[in-house]
Design an enzyme around this catalytic site. Structure first.
Site, short mmCIF file in Angstrom:
data_model
loop_
_atom_site.label_atom_id
_atom_site.label_comp_id
_atom_site.label_asym_id
_atom_site.label_seq_id
_atom_site.Cartn_x
_atom_site.Cartn_y
_atom_site.Cartn_z
N CYS A 129 0.83 -1.22 0.00
CA CYS A 129 0.00 0.00 0.00
C CYS A 129 0.86 1.25 0.00
CB CYS A 129 -0.94 -0.02 1.21
SG CYS A 129 -1.92 1.48 1.35
N CYS A 184 -0.33 4.08 2.29
CA CYS A 184 -0.07 3.80 3.71
C CYS A 184 1.41 4.01 4.06
CB CYS A 184 -0.43 2.35 4.06
SG CYS A 184 -1.98 1.77 3.39
N ASP A 185 2.30 3.52 3.22
CA ASP A 185 3.69 3.39 3.63
C ASP A 185 4.70 4.22 2.84
OD1 ASP A 185 2.88 1.54 5.54
OD2 ASP A 185 2.99 -0.13 4.14
#
Ligand code: NAP
Length: 317
Positions: A140, A143-144
Site C-alpha cells: 500500500c 499507507c507506507d
C-alpha cells in the site's frame, strides 16, 4: 469442514469481518442496541494487522501501529455489546430470511447481514516477501510511501495499480524502479504515459523478483531478479519493495447470491451499502477497489450499520 450438528444461534445482525469496516459497523450496531455478532477468521483485524505504523488515521497525531489500532477498535466494539467469535464461515445462504451461515465450528442465522470480508493483496511469491512485510515490503503506497522519503523504491507490477503506486511514490523516492515481468505494461494508456515520462522512474522490463534481501532490523536492502527470457539473475539495490499486482476481494462466499463486478468486488446501490438482497449490506474493501483506506473502510462500515439499523426497524419490530 463445517459442523452441521452445531446448534444455530440467531442474531439480529451478523457482521462478517474484523477490519476497520466490520469493527466500525460493530460499534454502530452495538450502540444501537442490536447486540451484533461479529465473526472473523484466524487473522483478526484484517489487512491493517500486516502493516506497522499507520500515520494517516485521524486522531493519532503521532501515528499508531496497525495491530494496535485494530485492538482499540475491537475493544470499543466489545464495550457496547458486540460478541466477537473466531469462526471461518464456509457457506452462506442468502436466499431466504433469516439468512444462514455455516462456520467451521458453529451455525448462525440473522435478520440482517453486514459483509466486511475485505480483500487480500496478491503476492509475487518471492523469498522473504512475507517475512519483510512491514519492514520495507508493502502492498500500500498511500499507507507506507512516506516512510521512504529520499530513498530508492522498487514497485512490481504492470497494471493500473502498479503505475498509480509508482507515480504516487515518486513524491518520496529519490529513484523508482518499476519492475514488470513482460515488456509491455497492461495499464491504461494514460497511466503508462505518466509512468514512462516520469524522469524518476526507470522501467525494469522482463524481470521477475526471486528474492527480497534484507532483515527486519535493517529493512529491505535489495532484490534478486531473474530475467523472464534469458533466466539470468541480477541484483538491484533498493530500500523498499511495493507489490502492486492487484487484490482479490474476499467475496467467494457470495458468488451467484450477490451482484459482483468482473473482478469479484461486491456491488451495492449508489450512495448506499445496500445490495440486491434486502437486509444484506456491504462495506470496506470487498466493495471498494478505488480507495482501499482504513478510514474509507470505517466510513462505509458506519453507512452499512446505519442502513442495517433502519432496515431492521422497518422490517422487524
Ligand atoms: P491487473 O490489471 O490485473 O494487473 C496486474 C499486473 O500485475 C499485471 O501487469 C500482471 O502482469 C502483474 N502480475 C500479476 N501477477 C504477477 C506475479 N505473480 N508476478 C509479477 N507480476 C504479476 O491489476 P491492477 O493493476 O490491480 O488493476 C485491477 C483493476 O483495477 C483493473 O481493472 C484496473 O484498471 C483497475 N484500477 C484502476 C485504477 C485507476 O483507474 N486509477 C487504479 C488501480 C486499478 P501481466 O501484465 O504480465 O499479466
Amino acid at each position: 469442514m463445517t459442523n452441521p450438528t452445531a446448534p444455530v444461534t440467531h442474531h439480529k445482525v451478523i457482521i462478517l469481518g474484523s477490519g476497520p469496516a466490520g469493527l466500525t459497523a460493530a460499534i454502530y450496531t452495538a450502540r444501537a442496541n442490536l447486540s451484533p455478532l461479529l465473526l472473523h477468521g484466524p487473522l483478526a483485524g484484517g489487512q491493517l494487522t500486516t502493516t506497522t505504523d499507520v500515520e494517516n488515521f485521524p486522531g493519532f497525531p503521532e501515528g499508531v501501529m496497525g495491530p494496535e489500532l485494530m485492538q482499540l477498535m475491537e475493544k470499543q466494539a466489545s464495550r457496547f455489546g458486540t460478541t466477537v467469535v473466531v469462526d471461518t464461515v464456509m457457506k452462506a445462504d442468502l436466499s431466504r430470511r433469516p439468512f444462514t451461515l455455516q462456520g467451521q465450528s458453529g451455525s448462525y442465522s440473522c435478520d440482517s447481514l453486514i459483509i466486511a470480508t475485505g480483500a487480500a493483496p496478491k503476492y509475487i511469491g518471492a523469498k522473504n516477501e512475507r517475512e519483510l512485510l512491514g519492514f520495507g515490503v508493502s502492498t500500500c503506497a498511500t499507507c507506507d510511501g512516506a516512510f521512504f522519503r529520499n530513498k530508492v523504491i522498487a514497485v512490481v507490477g504492470g497494471g493500473d495499480s502498479a503505475c498509480e503506486e509508482a507515480s504516487f511514490l515518486t513524491r518520496f523516492a529519490s529513484k523508482l524502479y518499476l519492475i514488470h515481468r513482460r515488456e509491455n505494461l497492461r495499464a491504461s494508456k494514460i497511466m503508462q504515459d505518466r509512468v514512462l515520462s516520469n524522469p524518476k522512474i526507470e522501467m525494469v522490463w522482463n524481470k521477475h523478483v526471486v528474492s527480497v534481501e534484507g532483515s527486519k532490523k535493517d529493512g529491505v536492502t535489495g532484490l534478486v531478479l531473474e530475467d523472464t527470457q534469458t533466466k539470468e539473475t541480477s541484483t538491484l539495490a533498493t530500500d523498499a519493495l511495493f507489490v502492486a499486482i492487484g487484490h482479490t476481494p474476499n467475496s467467494q462466499l457470495f458468488v451467484e447470491q450477490l451482484g459482483m463486478d468482473s473482478n469479484g468486488y461486491l456491488l451495492h446501490e449508489p450512495n448506499s451499502a445496500s445490495t440486491r438482497v434486502p437486509g444484506v449490506f456491504v462495506c470496506g474493501d470487498v466493495q471498494d477497489h478505488v480507495f482501499r483506506q482504513a478510514i474509507t473502510a470505517a466510513g462505509s462500515g458506519c453507512m452499512a450499520a446505519i442502513e442495517a439499523e433502519r432496515w431492521l426497524e422497518s422490517h422487524h419490530q
